[in-house]
Design a protein around this motif. Structure first.
Motif, PDB file in Angstrom:
ATOM      1  N   ALA A  55       0.855  -1.187   0.000  1.00 24.97           N
ATOM      2  CA  ALA A  55       0.000   0.000   0.000  1.00 24.97           C
ATOM      3  C   ALA A  55       0.885   1.228   0.000  1.00 24.97           C
ATOM      4  O   ALA A  55       1.943   1.252   0.640  1.00 24.97           O
ATOM      5  CB  ALA A  55      -0.909   0.010   1.224  1.00 24.97           C
ATOM      6  N   ALA A  56       0.448   2.214  -0.769  1.00 28.54           N
ATOM      7  CA  ALA A  56       1.099   3.522  -0.712  1.00 28.54           C
ATOM      8  C   ALA A  56       0.146   4.430   0.045  1.00 28.54           C
ATOM      9  O   ALA A  56      -1.032   4.469  -0.263  1.00 28.54           O
ATOM     10  CB  ALA A  56       1.338   4.054  -2.117  1.00 28.54           C
ATOM     11  N   CYS A  57       0.637   5.090   1.060  1.00 29.00           N
ATOM     12  CA  CYS A  57      -0.204   5.989   1.851  1.00 29.00           C
ATOM     13  C   CYS A  57       0.432   7.360   1.815  1.00 29.00           C
ATOM     14  O   CYS A  57       1.593   7.502   2.198  1.00 29.00           O
ATOM     15  CB  CYS A  57      -0.292   5.545   3.303  1.00 29.00           C
ATOM     16  SG  CYS A  57      -0.907   3.881   3.462  1.00 29.00           S
ATOM     17  N   SER A  77       4.743  10.673   2.919  1.00 34.33           N
ATOM     18  CA  SER A  77       4.538   9.634   1.899  1.00 34.33           C
ATOM     19  C   SER A  77       5.129   8.342   2.427  1.00 34.33           C
ATOM     20  O   SER A  77       6.294   8.313   2.850  1.00 34.33           O
ATOM     21  CB  SER A  77       5.263   9.993   0.603  1.00 34.33           C
ATOM     22  OG  SER A  77       4.983  11.319   0.254  1.00 34.33           O
ATOM     23  N   MET A  78       4.320   7.308   2.408  1.00 32.92           N
ATOM     24  CA  MET A  78       4.806   6.014   2.935  1.00 32.92           C
ATOM     25  C   MET A  78       4.430   4.898   1.979  1.00 32.92           C
ATOM     26  O   MET A  78       3.377   4.950   1.346  1.00 32.92           O
ATOM     27  CB  MET A  78       4.134   5.700   4.269  1.00 32.92           C
ATOM     28  CG  MET A  78       4.558   6.589   5.400  1.00 32.92           C
ATOM     29  SD  MET A  78       3.459   6.412   6.810  1.00 32.92           S
ATOM     30  CE  MET A  78       2.287   7.704   6.506  1.00 32.92           C
ATOM     31  N   THR A  79       5.279   3.919   1.884  1.00 34.32           N
ATOM     32  CA  THR A  79       4.867   2.687   1.218  1.00 34.32           C
ATOM     33  C   THR A  79       5.157   1.545   2.191  1.00 34.32           C
ATOM     34  O   THR A  79       6.085   1.629   3.006  1.00 34.32           O
ATOM     35  CB  THR A  79       5.637   2.411  -0.096  1.00 34.32           C
ATOM     36  OG1 THR A  79       7.024   2.244   0.210  1.00 34.32           O
ATOM     37  CG2 THR A  79       5.462   3.515  -1.111  1.00 34.32           C
ATOM     38  N   MET A  80       4.331   0.518   2.110  1.00 32.57           N
ATOM     39  CA  MET A  80       4.633  -0.679   2.904  1.00 32.57           C
ATOM     40  C   MET A  80       4.308  -1.895   2.052  1.00 32.57           C
ATOM     41  O   MET A  80       3.344  -1.893   1.280  1.00 32.57           O
ATOM     42  CB  MET A  80       3.853  -0.690   4.213  1.00 32.57           C
ATOM     43  CG  MET A  80       2.372  -0.859   4.066  1.00 32.57           C
ATOM     44  SD  MET A  80       1.578  -0.777   5.667  1.00 32.57           S
ATOM     45  CE  MET A  80       0.848   0.825   5.528  1.00 32.57           C
ATOM     46  N   TYR A  81       5.176  -2.879   2.178  1.00 30.35           N
ATOM     47  CA  TYR A  81       4.967  -4.100   1.406  1.00 30.35           C
ATOM     48  C   TYR A  81       5.439  -5.283   2.214  1.00 30.35           C
ATOM     49  O   TYR A  81       6.602  -5.338   2.574  1.00 30.35           O
ATOM     50  CB  TYR A  81       5.716  -4.038   0.073  1.00 30.35           C
ATOM     51  CG  TYR A  81       5.482  -5.282  -0.742  1.00 30.35           C
ATOM     52  CD1 TYR A  81       4.396  -5.353  -1.603  1.00 30.35           C
ATOM     53  CD2 TYR A  81       6.290  -6.400  -0.579  1.00 30.35           C
ATOM     54  CE1 TYR A  81       4.146  -6.519  -2.301  1.00 30.35           C
ATOM     55  CE2 TYR A  81       6.033  -7.563  -1.268  1.00 30.35           C
ATOM     56  CZ  TYR A  81       4.961  -7.610  -2.131  1.00 30.35           C
ATOM     57  OH  TYR A  81       4.697  -8.770  -2.804  1.00 30.35           O
ATOM     58  N   HIS A 130       9.127  -6.420   3.452  1.00 26.51           N
ATOM     59  CA  HIS A 130      10.258  -6.414   2.519  1.00 26.51           C
ATOM     60  C   HIS A 130      11.214  -5.266   2.872  1.00 26.51           C
ATOM     61  O   HIS A 130      10.765  -4.135   3.076  1.00 26.51           O
ATOM     62  CB  HIS A 130       9.716  -6.227   1.094  1.00 26.51           C
ATOM     63  CG  HIS A 130      10.729  -6.519   0.032  1.00 26.51           C
ATOM     64  ND1 HIS A 130      11.812  -5.707  -0.194  1.00 26.51           N
ATOM     65  CD2 HIS A 130      10.815  -7.535  -0.861  1.00 26.51           C
ATOM     66  CE1 HIS A 130      12.526  -6.202  -1.180  1.00 26.51           C
ATOM     67  NE2 HIS A 130      11.948  -7.317  -1.597  1.00 26.51           N
ATOM     68  N   ARG A 162      13.097  -3.417   1.187  1.00 23.72           N
ATOM     69  CA  ARG A 162      13.042  -2.217   0.335  1.00 23.72           C
ATOM     70  C   ARG A 162      11.607  -1.797   0.046  1.00 23.72           C
ATOM     71  O   ARG A 162      11.374  -0.848  -0.688  1.00 23.72           O
ATOM     72  CB  ARG A 162      13.797  -2.467  -0.971  1.00 23.72           C
ATOM     73  CG  ARG A 162      15.323  -2.472  -0.762  1.00 23.72           C
ATOM     74  CD  ARG A 162      16.072  -2.500  -2.079  1.00 23.72           C
ATOM     75  NE  ARG A 162      15.604  -3.568  -2.951  1.00 23.72           N
ATOM     76  CZ  ARG A 162      15.967  -4.848  -2.839  1.00 23.72           C
ATOM     77  NH1 ARG A 162      16.805  -5.215  -1.902  1.00 23.72           N
ATOM     78  NH2 ARG A 162      15.486  -5.761  -3.673  1.00 23.72           N
ATOM     79  N   PHE A 184       8.973   2.519   3.136  1.00 22.14           N
ATOM     80  CA  PHE A 184       9.616   3.780   2.817  1.00 22.14           C
ATOM     81  C   PHE A 184       8.809   4.894   3.474  1.00 22.14           C
ATOM     82  O   PHE A 184       7.589   4.784   3.600  1.00 22.14           O
ATOM     83  CB  PHE A 184       9.626   3.922   1.290  1.00 22.14           C
ATOM     84  CG  PHE A 184       9.937   5.298   0.785  1.00 22.14           C
ATOM     85  CD1 PHE A 184      11.253   5.706   0.631  1.00 22.14           C
ATOM     86  CD2 PHE A 184       8.918   6.181   0.466  1.00 22.14           C
ATOM     87  CE1 PHE A 184      11.531   6.985   0.165  1.00 22.14           C
ATOM     88  CE2 PHE A 184       9.198   7.450  -0.008  1.00 22.14           C
ATOM     89  CZ  PHE A 184      10.516   7.861  -0.154  1.00 22.14           C
ATOM     90  N   GLU A 193       8.816   9.397   3.919  1.00 26.50           N
ATOM     91  CA  GLU A 193       9.474  10.683   3.682  1.00 26.50           C
ATOM     92  C   GLU A 193       8.447  11.791   3.861  1.00 26.50           C
ATOM     93  O   GLU A 193       7.290  11.629   3.479  1.00 26.50           O
ATOM     94  CB  GLU A 193      10.036  10.702   2.256  1.00 26.50           C
ATOM     95  CG  GLU A 193      10.928  11.883   1.999  1.00 26.50           C
ATOM     96  CD  GLU A 193      11.632  11.756   0.641  1.00 26.50           C
ATOM     97  OE1 GLU A 193      12.542  10.920   0.523  1.00 26.50           O
ATOM     98  OE2 GLU A 193      11.242  12.486  -0.288  1.00 26.50           O
ATOM     99  N   ILE A 194       8.883  12.915   4.408  1.00 19.75           N
ATOM    100  CA  ILE A 194       7.970  14.053   4.586  1.00 19.75           C
ATOM    101  C   ILE A 194       8.452  15.197   3.712  1.00 19.75           C
ATOM    102  O   ILE A 194       9.647  15.435   3.618  1.00 19.75           O
ATOM    103  CB  ILE A 194       7.957  14.511   6.067  1.00 19.75           C
ATOM    104  CG1 ILE A 194       7.466  13.367   6.952  1.00 19.75           C
ATOM    105  CG2 ILE A 194       7.069  15.738   6.256  1.00 19.75           C
ATOM    106  CD1 ILE A 194       7.581  13.635   8.430  1.00 19.75           C
TER     107      ILE A 194
END
Ligand SMILES: Cc1cc2nc3c(=O)[nH]c(=O)nc-3n(C[C@H](O)[C@H](O)[C@H](O)COP(=O)(O)OP(=O)(O)OC[C@H]3O[C@@H](n4cnc5c(N)ncnc54)[C@H](O)[C@@H]3O)c2cc1C
Lengths: 484, 63
Positions: free
Chosen positions: A410-412, A427-431, A446, A448, A451, A453-454
């Motif tokens: 998901a990208a949040c 901005s966040m991604t989680m996998y 995972h 990588r 992620f 970042e603000i």
């Protein structure tokens, strides 16, 4: 000829309807049953709630679009499922009650070969006395709620402008809420608006949450690499709270809201009262409360729904302690366990358990986030369900398509303030969304895939997604190229 | 069935003042970090990078 009925025109139901209408053109019927006339891009309600957007910018009418695409639309609320048909008619069917202006309250029935239950959540404000727009707090869960929130916010801002010192409280209105990301976004948008208006020194902003730690977001938090260190979303989020001077209360289950104070219990068993001037507290979610009857008219709802009203699908619902939760417990195909021609993508399916660690106060009150099923995964699940139905309708003998939350990411993008030059977002991604400790022993995800970042770029991404997803939902040219 | 409700004494909780989380130990971004987060040129690069990340994840998660 197959009849496909889709209950709900939110992110999941609308996604399924749009894809099925392009794959099954001739001889099949697709009917959407949903109580609201408009589609709503819910993530942008945050900006409606601070007056940055008008409700028309986040909604559009469904009927003309569905007419163009050959989708039948019943503006109605589904009430009863008859998955085995009735004593006189063996066709599986759904009963509904119309909600449109002309035929409000009329009931009807529609037969189906395949049913998609994408009814999302019931906003359960009743779980906490005084919670919600009929009580003392505002909400941003629907475009109409967000419009009301914007009016109350503007009135509060006017009071600060007149010289008063006010407390703005935003967060979760019950110990079992989910969707902390939305509360987080509204907190920082309120803070941003107050700062931009030069009023920050007279406004205290408080985030009140059932998360045990900041940065949990109902997914047990994230770990990601930042400048050579594996860092946690907890530290990262606390840093943002410190930088923006937002006060936080964690591990709190709200028990009551009075006109002037929010009462809550904390994980250590203590009870507190927080006076407030403006409050936006999210409600806990339930299933929408469909009844299921068998052919004889006997109520078999508990075979199909869990006690929270969410549909039981192909998950492992055996109760087990937190340490034994596995990624494989999560559903893959969203096929209803009792009736394989019914599917439940999005918020409507019953999760096998939470994602965050379960916690309760000494008196047994549960204070822990329920698992979120955010927009992107809801769309991905609905896409997979639509593919499965397409294959079955077309007689293709393929296994059901799958989109387990333990195998999708998901990208949040959590807005922290709007504005082309001064906006920002986390901005966040989680996998994957659900940690898989077997495949990724270090953090469950995972290395990588996670992620965070603000910055200003996050605001641009969120703004771009607003236009992209409304474009896609409207079925404008090349909409299929925009992923879920 | 015995009436258990009649004998259960429900004491109203005593509400204390709120206790706020201490975020002082969390790292505070420096003025340089804050300016990087707002710098349009740098943020354009981050915008592209995040979109690439999202696309990668979508492709990875596609079935
Ligand atoms: C304020 C807010 C901000 C959010 N921001 C984000 C974000 O930034 N990113 C993100 O990924 N997710 C976000 N989410 C979560 C996202 O909105 C949900 O994950 C998503 O909407 C779930 O889709 P769904 O189709 O399951 O439910 P919904 O979108 O809620 O759709 C349910 C549909 O069912 C209809 N319905 C209800 N009852 C019945 C009935 N009885 N019969 C027929 N139809 C019925 C409803 O009217 C609605 O059309 C946010 C949520 C909120 C509340």
């Amino acid at each position: 000829m197959s009849r496909i009925v889709i209950l709900g025109a939110g992110i999941a139901g609308h996604t399924a309807a749009m894809h099925l209408s392009r794959w099954l053109r001739r001889g099949h019927t697709i009917t959407v049953v949903s109580p609201q006339a408009d589609w709503n891009w819910i993530p942008s309600n945050v900006w409606v709630g601070v007056g940055r957007m008008r409700p028309e910018q986040v909604t559009f009418p469904l009927a003309p679009l569905y007419q163009r695409r050959g989708i039948a639309f019943e503006q109605a609320r589904a009430t009863v499922l008859y998955p085995e048909g009735t004593a006189d008619d063996p066709t599986p069917q759904v009963e509904f009650q119309r909600t449109g202006p002309e035929r409000d309250g009329e009931t009807g029935r529609i037969g189906y070969d395949y049913l998609v239950n994408a009814t999302g959540p019931k906003l359960n404000f009743a779980a906490t006395p005084g919670l919600g727009p009929d009580g003392h707090t505002v909400s941003i869960c629907t475009a109409a709620h967000a419009t009301g929130a914007a009016q109350r916010f503007a009135a509060a801002v006017a009071r600060v402008q007149a010289g008063e010192h006010l407390r703005f409280v935003i967060g979760t209105g019950h110990g079992t809420c989910t969707c902390q990301g939305a509360a987080f976004e509204y907190t920082f948008n309120v803070e941003h608006e107050l700062r931009e208006a030069g009023l920050r020194d007279r406004a205290e902003v408080v985030y009140l949450t059932n998360e045990a730690d900041l940065g949990d977001f109902g997914v047990g938090g994230l770990a990601f690499t930042d400048r050579g260190y594996l860092t946690s979303s907890k530290l990262w989020t606390e840093s943002l709270f410190r930088e923006r001077d937002v006060r936080a209360i964690t591990g709190a289950g709200v028990t009551e809201v009075t006109p002037t104070a929010i009462r809550y219990e904390q994980l250590d068993g203590s009870f507190h009262e927080l006076p407030y001037d403006f409050a936006m507290l999210l409600p806990p979610f339930r299933g929408v409360g469909l009844t299921v009857l068998d052919r004889s008219g006997a109520d078999i709802s508990d075979r199909v729904f869990n006690p929270g009203g969410f549909m039981k699908v192909d998950a492992d619902y055996a109760a087990k302690p937190y340490g034994e939760w596995r990624a494989e417990d999560w559903p893959r195909t969203y096929e209803c366990a009792a009736f394989p021609n019914i599917f439940a993508p999005g918020i409507a399916f019953a999760p096998p358990h939470a994602i965050s660690q379960p916690r309760q106060a000494p008196d047994g009150t549960v204070i822990a986030p329920a698992p979120p099923r955010t927009g992107m995964p809801s769309g991905v699940m609905a896409h997979a369900v639509a593919e499965t139905i397409r294959d079955r309708v077309l007689g293709r003998t393929r296994p059901a398509h799958h989109a387990s939350l333990a195998e999708v990411g998901a990208a949040c993008v959590a807005s922290a303030g709007a504005g082309f030059r001064h906006g920002s977002a986390a901005s966040m991604t989680m996998y994957p969304v659900v940690p898989d400790r077997h495949t990724y022993p270090a953090t469950g995800r995972h290395p990588r895939g996670n992620f965070g970042e603000i910055g200003l770029a996050g605001h641009w991404v969120k703004y771009m997604l607003h236009f992209l997803f409304i474009w896609k939902a409207k079925g404008r040219p090349f909409w299929t190229l925009i992923p879920e | 069935m015995p009436d258990t409700t009649a004998t259960t004494a429900t004491t109203a909780p005593v509400y204390a003042a709120p206790v706020f989380l201490d975020t002082a130990p969390a790292p505070l971004p420096t003025p340089q970090t804050l300016s990087r987060r707002r710098n349009v040129v740098r943020q354009l690069g981050r915008f592209v990078a995040f979109n690439v990340k999202m696309i990668g994840m979508i492709l990875h998660g596609a079935h």
